[in-house]
Design a protein around this motif. Structure first.
Motif, PDB file in Angstrom:
ATOM      1  N   ILE A 117       0.690  -0.997  -0.110  1.00  0.00           N
ATOM      2  CA  ILE A 117      -0.247   0.127  -0.146  1.00  0.00           C
ATOM      3  C   ILE A 117       0.751   1.558   0.191  1.00  0.00           C
ATOM      4  O   ILE A 117       0.308   2.471   0.067  1.00  0.00           O
ATOM      5  N   ALA A 118       2.055   1.342  -0.623  1.00  0.00           N
ATOM      6  CA  ALA A 118       3.042   1.979  -0.359  1.00  0.00           C
ATOM      7  C   ALA A 118       2.937   3.180  -0.907  1.00  0.00           C
ATOM      8  O   ALA A 118       2.057   4.462  -0.585  1.00  0.00           O
ATOM      9  N   HIS A 119       2.433   3.394  -2.219  1.00  0.00           N
ATOM     10  CA  HIS A 119       2.072   4.255  -3.561  1.00  0.00           C
ATOM     11  C   HIS A 119       0.569   4.448  -3.070  1.00  0.00           C
ATOM     12  O   HIS A 119      -0.489   4.770  -4.124  1.00  0.00           O
ATOM     13  N   LEU A 120      -0.187   4.028  -1.992  1.00  0.00           N
ATOM     14  CA  LEU A 120      -1.571   4.714  -2.126  1.00  0.00           C
ATOM     15  C   LEU A 120      -1.428   6.225  -1.209  1.00  0.00           C
ATOM     16  O   LEU A 120      -2.435   6.277  -0.707  1.00  0.00           O
ATOM     17  N   LEU A 121      -0.075   5.821   0.052  1.00  0.00           N
ATOM     18  CA  LEU A 121      -0.175   7.131   1.050  1.00  0.00           C
ATOM     19  C   LEU A 121      -0.771   8.140   0.804  1.00  0.00           C
ATOM     20  O   LEU A 121      -1.036   8.789   1.900  1.00  0.00           O
TER      21      LEU A 121
END
Length: 201
Positions: A117-121
């Motif tokens: 979920i790093a790209h969703l932060l």
């Protein structure tokens, strides 16, 4: 023993009665809608007071009607993942995760990578798919450093691909976290795949 639960609660005309004794792995509460599964989770979390019985998790007594023990919800250290994710809509994904962590960013990046979920932060909850929102909700619960996890229908309302994605996340938690996990589902295949102990309501 991970869960030692024996509770009774009258809710309107319905009587909710549940007995769970489980060891390591996931204990699954299985049954149709309206059977009282979420009520049992709420009793374990301290959000609903049983009429009688006890709740013990990993040897700690959280509730015992006979002994007069009723640990407040905020001291039970339950990581509760609700059916509808319940992310704060006015906070970014990063801020939602930090809320779970009490503002401590240590471990956030590692968890974001682990749950992909790093790209969703920097996104807002309203822009997330159902599967993404569930992963963020599970991550937020874990960052609170819970003593145990409660998962209420974590796979409901997801398409087949997203269900498989979240199923793998839950299997990873089961195999790697060492946390006692109590999960609710009305899907027998989910119960059989994930549960070490299945209790039917």
């Amino acid at each position: 023993m991970s869960f030692d639960i024996a509770v009774e609660k009258r809710r309107g005309d319905a009587q909710v009665t549940c007995r769970i004794e489980s060891g390591a792995g996931i204990a699954v509460l299985f049954g149709p809608s309206g059977a009282g599964k979420t009520s049992v989770l709420d009793m374990v979390a301290g959000l609903l007071r049983p009429d009688r019985g006890h709740v013990r998790v990993a040897g700690a007594t959280l509730f015992d009607a006979a002994a007069g023990v009723d640990v407040p919800p905020e001291r039970r250290r339950a990581g509760y993942v609700f059916q509808d994710a319940r992310l704060f809509p006015h906070l970014s994904v990063r801020a939602n995760l930090l809320y779970g962590a009490g503002g401590d960013s240590a471990g956030l990046d590692a968890l974001a990578a682990r749950f992909e979920i790093a790209h969703l932060l920097d996104r807002w909850p309203r822009s997330l798919s159902g599967g993404e929102a569930r992963r963020v909700a599970i991550g937020r619960a874990l960052l609170a450093k819970p003593a145990f996890l409660l998962l209420d229908e974590p796979l409901s309302s997801l398409d087949r691909a997203r269900r498989e994605e979240i199923m793998r996340v839950i299997e990873q938690l089961r195999d790697e976290s060492g946390l006692p996990i109590l999960m609710v589902t009305h899907d027998q295949a989910e119960a059989e795949r994930l549960g070490e102990r299945i209790v039917e309501l």
